[in-house]
Design a protein around this motif. Sequence first.
Motif, PDB file in Angstrom:
ATOM      1  N   UNK B 106      33.751 124.827  68.328  1.00 13.73           N
ATOM      2  CA  UNK B 106      33.197 124.075  69.490  1.00 13.73           C
ATOM      3  C   UNK B 106      31.784 124.886  70.167  1.00 13.73           C
ATOM      4  N   UNK B 107      31.168 124.017  70.886  1.00 12.18           N
ATOM      5  CA  UNK B 107      30.212 124.511  71.984  1.00 12.18           C
ATOM      6  C   UNK B 107      30.323 123.711  73.215  1.00 12.18           C
ATOM      7  N   UNK B 108      30.118 124.517  74.209  1.00 11.54           N
ATOM      8  CA  UNK B 108      29.974 123.891  75.644  1.00 11.54           C
ATOM      9  C   UNK B 108      28.793 124.025  76.032  1.00 11.54           C
ATOM     10  N   UNK B 109      28.320 122.910  76.764  1.00 12.32           N
ATOM     11  CA  UNK B 109      26.953 122.894  77.360  1.00 12.32           C
ATOM     12  C   UNK B 109      27.261 122.313  78.855  1.00 12.32           C
ATOM     13  N   UNK B 110      26.709 123.526  79.817  1.00 11.53           N
ATOM     14  CA  UNK B 110      26.827 123.332  81.182  1.00 11.53           C
ATOM     15  C   UNK B 110      25.690 122.753  81.877  1.00 11.53           C
ATOM     16  N   UNK B 132      31.837 129.363  72.796  1.00 12.60           N
ATOM     17  CA  UNK B 132      30.562 129.803  73.337  1.00 12.60           C
ATOM     18  C   UNK B 132      30.139 128.482  74.142  1.00 12.60           C
ATOM     19  N   UNK B 133      29.095 128.831  75.014  1.00 16.99           N
ATOM     20  CA  UNK B 133      28.733 128.135  76.085  1.00 16.99           C
ATOM     21  C   UNK B 133      27.196 128.229  76.284  1.00 16.99           C
ATOM     22  N   UNK B 134      26.317 126.968  76.520  1.00 21.87           N
ATOM     23  CA  UNK B 134      24.834 127.004  76.802  1.00 21.87           C
ATOM     24  C   UNK B 134      24.741 126.730  78.104  1.00 21.87           C
ATOM     25  N   UNK B 135      23.744 127.608  78.677  1.00 27.03           N
ATOM     26  CA  UNK B 135      23.850 127.509  80.168  1.00 27.03           C
ATOM     27  C   UNK B 135      22.346 127.562  80.742  1.00 27.03           C
ATOM     28  N   UNK B 136      22.091 127.153  81.861  1.00 29.49           N
ATOM     29  CA  UNK B 136      20.564 127.551  82.327  1.00 29.49           C
ATOM     30  C   UNK B 136      20.837 128.111  83.799  1.00 29.49           C
ATOM     31  N   UNK B 148      18.883 121.877  74.755  1.00 29.85           N
ATOM     32  CA  UNK B 148      19.133 123.138  74.177  1.00 29.85           C
ATOM     33  C   UNK B 148      20.262 123.201  73.641  1.00 29.85           C
ATOM     34  N   UNK B 149      21.387 122.615  74.277  1.00 28.25           N
ATOM     35  CA  UNK B 149      22.799 122.598  73.631  1.00 28.25           C
ATOM     36  C   UNK B 149      22.774 121.930  72.325  1.00 28.25           C
ATOM     37  N   UNK B 150      22.199 120.591  72.287  1.00 31.90           N
ATOM     38  CA  UNK B 150      22.160 120.021  71.036  1.00 31.90           C
ATOM     39  C   UNK B 150      21.457 120.884  69.819  1.00 31.90           C
ATOM     40  N   UNK B 151      20.461 121.489  70.360  1.00 33.96           N
ATOM     41  CA  UNK B 151      19.569 122.066  69.129  1.00 33.96           C
ATOM     42  C   UNK B 151      20.438 123.160  68.729  1.00 33.96           C
ATOM     43  N   UNK B 152      21.040 123.871  69.526  1.00 31.51           N
ATOM     44  CA  UNK B 152      21.756 125.043  69.378  1.00 31.51           C
ATOM     45  C   UNK B 152      22.956 124.713  68.307  1.00 31.51           C
ATOM     46  N   UNK B 153      23.783 123.482  68.634  1.00 27.41           N
ATOM     47  CA  UNK B 153      25.044 123.138  68.142  1.00 27.41           C
ATOM     48  C   UNK B 153      24.398 122.532  66.593  1.00 27.41           C
TER      49      UNK B 153
END
Lengths: 291, 276
Positions: B106-110, B132-136, B148-153
């Motif tokens: 799983x990955x969370x996108x804030x 893990x989480x993607x933030x800015x 960014x979140x989708x790219x990382x995922x």
Amino acid sequence: NLAGRLQETLRKLRGKGKLTEIDVDEALREVKLALLEADVNFRVVRSFINRVRERAIGKEVTSSLTPGQMVVKIVHQELTALMGAKEEKIRVAPQPPTVVLLVGLQGSGKTTTTAKLGRYLKMQGRRPMLAAADIYRPAAVRQLQILGEKLELPVYFSEGKDPVAIAREAVAAVKKQNCDYLLVDTAGRLHVNEELMEELRAIKEAVRPEEILLVVDAMTGQDAVNVARSFHEKLALTGLVLTKLESDTRGGAALSIREVTGCPIKLVGTGEKLEDLEVFYPDRLASRILG
Amino acid sequence: LSLHSRISPELYDELEEILITTDVGLETSGRVLEELKARVKESREERPEMVREFLKEILVDLLSLPVPPAIDRPPLAILVVGVNGVGKTTSIAKLAAYYKAKGCSCLLVAADTFRAAAGEQLAAWGERLGVEIVRSREGSDPGAVVFDGLAAANARRIDVVIIDTAGRLHTKANLMAELEKVYRVCTRNLGDRNLLTLLVLDAGTGQNGLNQARVFQETVGVDGIILAKLDGTARGGIVLAVADQLRLPVVWVGTGEQPDDLRLFDAREFVTALFD
Ligand SMILES: Nc1nc2c(ncn2[C@@H]2O[C@H](COP(=O)(O)OP(=O)(O)OP(=O)(O)O)[C@@H](O)[C@H]2O)c(=O)[nH]1
Ligand SMILES: Nc1nc2c(ncn2[C@@H]2O[C@H](COP(=O)(O)OP(=O)(O)OP(=O)(O)O)[C@@H](O)[C@H]2O)c(=O)[nH]1
Ligand SMILES: [Mg+2]
Ligand SMILES: [Mg+2]
């Protein structure tokens, strides 16, 4: 739509020279539907309609030259009376600091309202401190601290302490820092969670608040009375804050809560920014509820 | 319910009161009661207790809408939306716990870049769940975070990416426009993922819940509903109006503030609780 139909029914009613019981019943049925659609509690609606009906078939209408107009006037009068006759101020304690406790269900807007109220009091020349007594929700303390920083208001928190201790220590801090108001933000909780309701009672006992404000989401439905009644029985609320009222909700929950607890609605949240807090005007909500 | 010796207008009034007081609303209650009366007449049923059973059947049927198949088909992107304070962020933590327990990465996108401590709140959940989480930074564009979140995922072949958005009132055109933009960023960067858009509704919401669902559905094509805070005393009857008038299914139910307080919606269980 209901609001339109109600206006039409009331308009026709105003024009009538003589009213039959059928005229009155028809009009009251429209009022009942409008109130239910506005989320006013079912039983509150029933007792409200009965009160209005009693007056509508009474002498003040039957002896009037414009009975229809009289009935409409009665509806508006009873609604406004229910909401409270005028605006109510935030209390000031006989001796500073004045402690205000903000309570309510999860997500109703307590933390944001605590900060907004701090800003409001600061603009009035007061020196408020905020206390972060929600130790449960992830980053709740951070949330209040960030808002406090924005407003340049002190935020009291004590790592590792329980909410009662935090509140008690905050009172000591307020006196030390020469602040005259302490606004205590608490964790959202269900009125049926005995342990957490007891925690609130313990906070109340520890810091003797002048104001205990129930923060309620204006879009709450029929359950609003159950929530308000429980909080009121446990804590003896002194007032209500209605949040998110800038939405298109009609806000009937406010009427129900007022009827069932007698608590005045003191403030209204009208947005997400810290300046979006207003004094509550009862007649405005009455017209909003009736569409 | 009081005991009735025969089928009468009072019996129907009592059933209508149950529907109204559980927030089903006038329109759907009225329609359901008409259907009930027709069914009673057609069946020539005379036992008052059967009327209630018929009503329950009508309500269960109404709520038995097909659930989006995507929920069981990773790779998945879940976009969580709704008005302020309903339980989006907490529901996302619960969804992450659910999928993680099923062996999904799983990955969370804030993507709530507006509210104070929104990123911290989701990060705290991520830490607690080991996700893990993607933030800015605060104030940046939510669309950029989603990108960014989708790219990382996609680069890391994450099974389930869950996107948290800021609470917003459906009446605020600029905020709904922002959400529409976020949605477009999602649809253009899915790779081979399925996209699921879930609207969170507070079980205590009155008739405004229907307005919320209508506008969110028009803006971002809602696939299903998460009904949060059903552990309170509110019955969440608004989902009946939403099912009746918008044909949106309830997928999940939130029953508390912990990661395991999430379960798949069960129409029969829900309707039974409505009458408790
Ligand atoms: N639109 C609008 N949003 C509001 C208003 N007041 C608060 N909010 C928003 O409602 C959401 C919840 O507010 P919080 O202050 O976190 O609510 P809370 O009662 O402290 O929540 P818990 O501590 O979890 O019980 C946030 O997104 C706020 O920005 C208002 O008057 N209007
Ligand atoms: N009792 C109960 N509380 C819940 C449930 N879901 C969420 N909450 C609580 O509701 C409050 C608000 O939850 P959030 O997840 O912050 O809501 P949100 O929709 O993300 O809020 P914003 O981002 O400010 O719009 C928190 O105190 C949560 O713990 C639930 O199913 N039951
Ligand atoms: Mg809070
Ligand atoms: Mg959130």
